[in-house]
Scaffold this motif. Structure first.
Motif, PDB file in Angstrom:
ATOM      1  N   ARG A 548       0.826  -1.213   0.000  1.00 20.89           N
ATOM      2  CA  ARG A 548       0.000   0.000   0.000  1.00 20.89           C
ATOM      3  C   ARG A 548       0.861   1.263   0.000  1.00 20.89           C
ATOM      4  NH1 ARG A 548      -4.365  -2.517   4.087  1.00 20.89           N
ATOM      5  NH2 ARG A 548      -5.925  -3.123   2.552  1.00 20.89           N
ATOM      6  N   LEU A 549       1.959   1.219   0.726  1.00 18.98           N
ATOM      7  CA  LEU A 549       2.769   2.423   0.850  1.00 18.98           C
ATOM      8  C   LEU A 549       3.628   2.692  -0.375  1.00 18.98           C
ATOM      9  CD1 LEU A 549       1.691   2.391   3.705  1.00 18.98           C
ATOM     10  CD2 LEU A 549       4.005   2.764   4.566  1.00 18.98           C
ATOM     11  N   ILE A 550       3.882   1.684  -1.225  1.00 22.50           N
ATOM     12  CA  ILE A 550       4.712   1.902  -2.416  1.00 22.50           C
ATOM     13  C   ILE A 550       3.880   1.971  -3.689  1.00 22.50           C
ATOM     14  CG2 ILE A 550       5.171  -0.507  -2.996  1.00 22.50           C
ATOM     15  CD1 ILE A 550       8.038   0.264  -3.650  1.00 22.50           C
ATOM     16  N   SER A 551       2.615   1.574  -3.628  1.00 17.49           N
ATOM     17  CA  SER A 551       1.790   1.509  -4.834  1.00 17.49           C
ATOM     18  C   SER A 551       1.690   2.872  -5.516  1.00 17.49           C
ATOM     19  CB  SER A 551       0.385   1.016  -4.488  1.00 17.49           C
ATOM     20  OG  SER A 551      -0.459   1.124  -5.619  1.00 17.49           O
ATOM     21  N   HIS A 572      11.058  -1.022  -5.956  1.00 20.39           N
ATOM     22  CA  HIS A 572      11.601  -2.251  -5.385  1.00 20.39           C
ATOM     23  C   HIS A 572      11.047  -2.417  -3.974  1.00 20.39           C
ATOM     24  CE1 HIS A 572      14.697  -2.560  -8.584  1.00 20.39           C
ATOM     25  NE2 HIS A 572      14.647  -1.238  -8.542  1.00 20.39           N
ATOM     26  N   LEU A 573      10.523  -3.590  -3.675  1.00 21.54           N
ATOM     27  CA  LEU A 573      10.069  -3.921  -2.324  1.00 21.54           C
ATOM     28  C   LEU A 573      10.959  -5.042  -1.810  1.00 21.54           C
ATOM     29  CD1 LEU A 573       6.402  -4.240  -1.122  1.00 21.54           C
ATOM     30  CD2 LEU A 573       8.153  -5.801  -0.309  1.00 21.54           C
ATOM     31  N   ILE A 574      11.637  -4.780  -0.692  1.00 28.61           N
ATOM     32  CA  ILE A 574      12.557  -5.759  -0.096  1.00 28.61           C
ATOM     33  C   ILE A 574      11.908  -6.317   1.167  1.00 28.61           C
ATOM     34  CG2 ILE A 574      14.850  -6.138   0.867  1.00 28.61           C
ATOM     35  CD1 ILE A 574      15.843  -3.808  -0.815  1.00 28.61           C
ATOM     36  N   PHE A 575      11.550  -7.595   1.119  1.00 25.44           N
ATOM     37  CA  PHE A 575      10.884  -8.272   2.232  1.00 25.44           C
ATOM     38  C   PHE A 575      11.898  -9.191   2.906  1.00 25.44           C
ATOM     39  CE2 PHE A 575       8.507 -11.715   4.175  1.00 25.44           C
ATOM     40  CZ  PHE A 575       7.435 -11.075   4.762  1.00 25.44           C
ATOM     41  N   ARG A 619      -2.954 -15.602   2.730  1.00 27.64           N
ATOM     42  CA  ARG A 619      -3.065 -14.179   2.412  1.00 27.64           C
ATOM     43  C   ARG A 619      -1.715 -13.609   1.975  1.00 27.64           C
ATOM     44  NH1 ARG A 619      -7.891 -11.774   4.957  1.00 27.64           N
ATOM     45  NH2 ARG A 619      -9.107 -13.490   5.819  1.00 27.64           N
ATOM     46  N   PHE A 620      -0.647 -14.074   2.595  1.00 29.75           N
ATOM     47  CA  PHE A 620       0.693 -13.635   2.216  1.00 29.75           C
ATOM     48  C   PHE A 620       0.982 -14.000   0.760  1.00 29.75           C
ATOM     49  CE2 PHE A 620       5.212 -14.904   1.798  1.00 29.75           C
ATOM     50  CZ  PHE A 620       5.809 -13.669   1.975  1.00 29.75           C
ATOM     51  N   SER A 621       0.693 -15.224   0.377  1.00 32.78           N
ATOM     52  CA  SER A 621       0.947 -15.658  -0.998  1.00 32.78           C
ATOM     53  C   SER A 621       0.119 -14.848  -1.995  1.00 32.78           C
ATOM     54  CB  SER A 621       0.642 -17.151  -1.136  1.00 32.78           C
ATOM     55  OG  SER A 621       1.526 -17.927  -0.332  1.00 32.78           O
ATOM     56  N   ALA A 622      -1.121 -14.548  -1.619  1.00 33.59           N
ATOM     57  CA  ALA A 622      -1.952 -13.734  -2.500  1.00 33.59           C
ATOM     58  C   ALA A 622      -1.355 -12.343  -2.683  1.00 33.59           C
ATOM     59  CB  ALA A 622      -3.369 -13.635  -1.936  1.00 33.59           C
ATOM     60  N   MET A 623      -0.794 -11.802  -1.619  1.00 31.33           N
ATOM     61  CA  MET A 623      -0.173 -10.491  -1.705  1.00 31.33           C
ATOM     62  C   MET A 623       1.095 -10.516  -2.559  1.00 31.33           C
ATOM     63  SD  MET A 623      -1.628  -7.839  -0.366  1.00 31.33           S
ATOM     64  CE  MET A 623      -2.973  -8.515  -1.344  1.00 31.33           C
ATOM     65  N   CYS A 624       1.857 -11.592  -2.478  1.00 32.82           N
ATOM     66  CA  CYS A 624       3.062 -11.715  -3.311  1.00 32.82           C
ATOM     67  C   CYS A 624       2.698 -11.583  -4.783  1.00 32.82           C
ATOM     68  CB  CYS A 624       3.747 -13.054  -3.063  1.00 32.82           C
ATOM     69  SG  CYS A 624       4.400 -13.267  -1.397  1.00 32.82           S
ATOM     70  N   THR A 625       1.662 -12.291  -5.190  1.00 28.19           N
ATOM     71  CA  THR A 625       1.221 -12.229  -6.581  1.00 28.19           C
ATOM     72  C   THR A 625       0.733 -10.828  -6.939  1.00 28.19           C
ATOM     73  OG1 THR A 625       0.594 -14.563  -6.515  1.00 28.19           O
ATOM     74  CG2 THR A 625      -0.379 -13.215  -8.251  1.00 28.19           C
ATOM     75  N   ALA A 626      -0.013 -10.222  -6.047  1.00 27.63           N
ATOM     76  CA  ALA A 626      -0.542  -8.884  -6.312  1.00 27.63           C
ATOM     77  C   ALA A 626       0.575  -7.863  -6.490  1.00 27.63           C
ATOM     78  CB  ALA A 626      -1.472  -8.459  -5.177  1.00 27.63           C
ATOM     79  N   VAL A 627       1.610  -7.949  -5.671  1.00 22.92           N
ATOM     80  CA  VAL A 627       2.731  -7.000  -5.770  1.00 22.92           C
ATOM     81  C   VAL A 627       3.455  -7.171  -7.096  1.00 22.92           C
ATOM     82  CG1 VAL A 627       4.976  -6.381  -4.797  1.00 22.92           C
ATOM     83  CG2 VAL A 627       3.026  -6.760  -3.279  1.00 22.92           C
ATOM     84  N   ASN A 631       4.103  -4.433 -11.327  1.00 19.56           N
ATOM     85  CA  ASN A 631       5.386  -4.017 -11.893  1.00 19.56           C
ATOM     86  C   ASN A 631       6.324  -3.492 -10.811  1.00 19.56           C
ATOM     87  OD1 ASN A 631       7.193  -3.748 -14.045  1.00 19.56           O
ATOM     88  ND2 ASN A 631       6.606  -1.622 -14.411  1.00 19.56           N
ATOM     89  N   ILE A 632       6.291  -4.155  -9.679  1.00 17.52           N
ATOM     90  CA  ILE A 632       7.202  -3.857  -8.571  1.00 17.52           C
ATOM     91  C   ILE A 632       8.133  -5.056  -8.418  1.00 17.52           C
ATOM     92  CG2 ILE A 632       7.382  -3.461  -6.079  1.00 17.52           C
ATOM     93  CD1 ILE A 632       4.585  -2.183  -6.223  1.00 17.52           C
ATOM     94  N   THR A 633       9.436  -4.815  -8.396  1.00 17.20           N
ATOM     95  CA  THR A 633      10.382  -5.904  -8.189  1.00 17.20           C
ATOM     96  C   THR A 633      10.345  -6.304  -6.718  1.00 17.20           C
ATOM     97  OG1 THR A 633      11.807  -5.064  -9.945  1.00 17.20           O
ATOM     98  CG2 THR A 633      12.765  -6.661  -8.426  1.00 17.20           C
ATOM     99  N   LEU A 634      10.025  -7.560  -6.458  1.00 15.07           N
ATOM    100  CA  LEU A 634       9.871  -8.058  -5.090  1.00 15.07           C
ATOM    101  C   LEU A 634      11.071  -8.924  -4.730  1.00 15.07           C
ATOM    102  CD1 LEU A 634       8.286  -8.439  -2.493  1.00 15.07           C
ATOM    103  CD2 LEU A 634       6.860 -10.135  -3.654  1.00 15.07           C
ATOM    104  N   TRP A 635      11.910  -8.394  -3.853  1.00 16.57           N
ATOM    105  CA  TRP A 635      13.086  -9.102  -3.361  1.00 16.57           C
ATOM    106  C   TRP A 635      12.717  -9.748  -2.029  1.00 16.57           C
ATOM    107  CZ3 TRP A 635      17.624  -8.241  -6.383  1.00 16.57           C
ATOM    108  CH2 TRP A 635      17.541  -7.192  -7.301  1.00 16.57           C
ATOM    109  N   VAL A 636      13.082 -10.991  -1.821  1.00 15.19           N
ATOM    110  CA  VAL A 636      12.749 -11.699  -0.583  1.00 15.19           C
ATOM    111  C   VAL A 636      14.027 -12.305  -0.016  1.00 15.19           C
ATOM    112  CG1 VAL A 636      11.413 -13.551   0.478  1.00 15.19           C
ATOM    113  CG2 VAL A 636      10.411 -12.191  -1.376  1.00 15.19           C
ATOM    114  N   ILE A 637      14.245 -12.074   1.281  1.00 12.34           N
ATOM    115  CA  ILE A 637      15.430 -12.584   1.967  1.00 12.34           C
ATOM    116  C   ILE A 637      14.984 -13.428   3.147  1.00 12.34           C
ATOM    117  CG2 ILE A 637      17.577 -11.996   3.145  1.00 12.34           C
ATOM    118  CD1 ILE A 637      17.405  -9.235   1.791  1.00 12.34           C
ATOM    119  N   SER A 638      15.472 -14.658   3.217  1.00 13.71           N
ATOM    120  CA  SER A 638      15.269 -15.520   4.377  1.00 13.71           C
ATOM    121  C   SER A 638      16.554 -15.488   5.195  1.00 13.71           C
ATOM    122  CB  SER A 638      14.940 -16.943   3.938  1.00 13.71           C
ATOM    123  OG  SER A 638      14.812 -17.788   5.067  1.00 13.71           O
TER     124      SER A 638
END
Length: 687
Positions: A548-551, A572-575, A619-627, A631-638
């Motif tokens: 919501r804050l980057i859209s 870019h969204l870094i999770f 809900r998290f997985s649904a949000m991943c797809t939505a992001v 056209n936002i690059t979604l970076w994920v770090i474990s």
């Protein structure tokens, strides 16, 4: 001129004339003469071709060295680690050209840095072949190149796990806890992208200079645990005026009395009158005439001043309106008296004294009316514990409801014996309307909580948010149970004089930050240093609000769609998270208190941790797809080793292609953030 000389000249002319006329063997002579320019043309072509090839190879090698040197420099300084970046540039140059390319010699290369730009020069001496017959034995060729990091307009939103497990170490060999490692890694990321030095000990050296004013670089933050702290970033218009809480409200015993204070005069009747004389009456005994009649008293007629006398009518109360009316009559006047002597009798003559009176003056009749005043006296009787609708509009400024109030508190009637109590609001929120479902692909239309771009409407309560108010929560107990664990909680409403408390758990992280420029490293450091670990892990709420804050098309489209100059923005969204989803029905979270509210799960049963965890993951997985669809690059770090294989697979599926990283320890985490920063910073040849 002598005769001999004349004969010589004549002989020469004759020979030349004969030669011209003689065509035998002319081809040989012409060919011999043409060989000289022909050799120059062929030799020049061969040598120029060699020079072109050598110069091209020089340019390619120089470009490769400049790019490699600038990339190795990262956001650091050229001289860091004994000019390590320069050494890399030279190695890449050497790898892309031989020591004697096409017979060239005296190969040189030199790389330097100026204001973040790597500049290179290279030269080689090419020996000539056929051109030697014209005196050109060699030719020196020189090329130049440079490379720099040129960022496009860039928005970076950090969605960071700050749950309780971040307070531990990733591995025992780390000197820092995970939250400390995260702070360092984020600061080092800032150094690379913003090109400003922080107080972190980064492996890439100390950058300087910044990005200048030709490009917009913004960073935003959404720290998350059980909840997110975004409330005061939002307009008060996007919040409801009433919200349902697992709370309490007083039950009162009331007594009502009615009084009629302050009557008013509604009519006045004044009349002047004089009464008739009253009949004479005997006021004395008979007196013998011969003795003489008494004298008539004076005055004759006599007068006496009367005081006003007042009479009041009985009040009348109108049964429909309750209005009370009555009259008061006051008489004022003068009492007049007259006397006379009367003779009576035929035998013995006697006389007597008689008196008659009348009143002169006026009477006043006033009509009064009084409105009823009902007074209700309330006495606290007991509490009603249930899902209670509280008026929370007091969080808004009474002078301007489009602003938050200055106190950050709201008054609710939940204090001792039903008194008003001031309840603070820390900024965390309860999500808007959702649906009970197990599959969110596609997202159901009624799941407004998962609608990233929907702007709330004041006339549609389902689209509005509410403030999280743990101070208004009371976990009611079953009769006879102890005021403690969830084993004694009662989902039904409870009437009791007992003061229950809030035994749910609650965590609210640091306040989120909208996308903004951070022109000074100190402000960035202060914010990152304020991140502290606490609470359980709800990945969905973090990603929802990061989106919501980057859209560019939602709540903050006005500032996110384009730069102030109308430029395009790369997003870019870094999770980053350190582990699995962790939930509890006793967590007061973004969807209320699940044990009681059950907004996401079946209304007929207390949800298990497994039920809630499945909800969060879906809900998290649904949000991943939505992001990713935005056209936002979604970076994920474990980060760390706490995640199981299923979790890591879910995280990898969440990320954009080739944008998933695993960092088991602190050093790798910093390296990962650096790698992402380098990829976001686009390396380009500038000459």
């Amino acid at each position: 001129m002598s005769n001999r000389h004349e004969r010589t000249m004549a002989d020469a002319r004759a020979w030349l004339t004969a030669l011209v006329r003689d065509t035998r063997a002319n081809t040989i002579a012409i060919m011999a003469m043409a060989m000289i320019p022909l050799a120059g043309m062929v030799g020049g072509g061969v040598d120029i071709s060699r020079m072109y090839i050598v110069k091209t190879r020089l340019q390619h090698a120089c470009d490769a060295g400049a790019l490699a040197g600038r990339k190795s420099m990262g956001a650091g300084v050229w001289s860091y680690n004994n000019y390590w970046a320069r050494g890399v540039a030279e190695k890449f140059f050497d790898a892309n050209i031989s020591a004697t390319p096409y017979g060239a010699s005296n190969l040189t290369r030199s790389f330097s840095e100026q204001a973040g730009k790597v500049i290179g020069t290279a030269s080689a001496t090419v020996p000539m072949t056929l051109m030697r017959i014209f005196g050109r034995t060699s030719e020196t060729l020189t090329v130049t190149c440079d490379a720099e990091m040129r960022l496009p307009n860039t928005d970076v939103m950090f969605v960071l796990d700050v749950t309780g497990s971040m307070g531990s170490k990733a591995v025992s060999s780390d000197s820092d806890t995970k939250i400390e490692s995260l702070r360092t890694a984020v600061k080092c990321f800032y150094e690379i992208v913003a090109r400003l030095d922080t107080d972190a000990m980064c492996t890439h050296g100390q950058p300087a200079g910044g990005t200048g004013d030709q490009v917009q670089i913004r960073f935003g933050f959404v720290p998350y645990n059980t909840n997110v702290n975004v409330g005061r970033l939002l307009s008060p218009d996007w919040f409801a005026n009433e919200w349902k809480y697992q709370s309490r409200e007083p039950v009162w015993h009331t007594e009502t009395t009615t009084t009629y204070p302050n009557p008013i005069e509604t009519d006045r009747d004044v009349s002047n009158n004089t009464s008739a004389w009253s009949p004479f009456e005997d006021t004395s005994t008979y007196i013998d005439w011969w003795g003489g009649c008494p004298a008539i008293p004076t005055p004759n007629p006599g007068t006496q001043v009367m005081n006003g006398t007042t009479t009041t009518s009985d009040p009348v109360i109108n049964p429909q309106t309750g209005v009370k009316t009555w009259t008061e009559t006051t008489v004022n006047g003068t009492l007049q008296t007259q006397y006379r002597t009367v003779k009576q009798g035929w035998g013995d003559i006697r006389c007597m004294l008689q008196k008659s009176t009348r009143t002169t003056g006026s009477s006043v009749t006033i009509t009064y009316s009084a409105q009823p005043v009902t007074t209700t006296e309330k006495t606290f009787q007991r509490w009603r514990y249930a899902q209670v609708t509280h008026d929370i509009s007091g969080l808004k400024d009474p002078a301007d409801v489009h602003q938050w109030n200055d106190t950050g508190t709201v008054e609710l009637p939940i204090g001792a014996n039903g008194a008003m109590r001031s309840i603070p609001w820390d900024g965390c929120i309860e999500e808007r309307a959702t649906v009970r479902a197990t599959n969110f692909s596609p997202i159901p239309s009624g799941a407004y909580d998962l609608n990233i771009d929907l702007v709330p409407a004041e006339n549609d309560p389902a689209t509005l948010w509410g403030p999280a108010l743990p101070g208004a929560i009371f976990t009611r107990q079953a009769t006879g149970s102890s005021n403690g664990s969830t084993n004694g909680w009662n989902s039904a409403e409870v009437f009791s004089e007992q003061n229950y408390v809030n035994n749910s758990s609650y965590s609210c992280p640091s306040e989120s930050r909208l996308l903004q420029t951070w022109p000074t490293a100190s402000a960035f450091e202060d914010y990152v240093d304020g991140l502290t670990p606490n609470g359980n892990t709800y990945h969905d709420i973090g990603l929802i609000w990061g989106a919501r804050l980057i859209s560019p098309t939602g709540l903050f489209a006005a500032s996110n769609a384009k730069t102030p100059k109308g430029g395009d923005i790369e997003r870019h969204l870094i999770f980053m998270t350190d582990g699995d989803t962790v939930t509890s029905a006793a967590n007061y979270a973004a969807y209320g208190l699940p044990w009681f509210d059950r907004r996401q799960t079946s209304a007929s049963a207390v949800p298990s941790s497994g039920d809630l965890t499945n909800q969060v993951n879906a809900r998290f997985s649904a949000m991943c797809t939505a992001v990713k669809n935005m056209n936002i690059t979604l970076w994920v770090i474990s980060f760390g080793s706490g995640s199981n294989e299923t979790t890591e697979q879910r995280l990898e599926n969440c990320a954009s292609a080739n944008r998933y990283f695993v960092a088991r320890d602190s050093a790798t985490l910093q390296q990962t953030f650096r790698s992402i920063a380098d990829e976001i910073s686009q390396l380009r040849l500038t000459r």
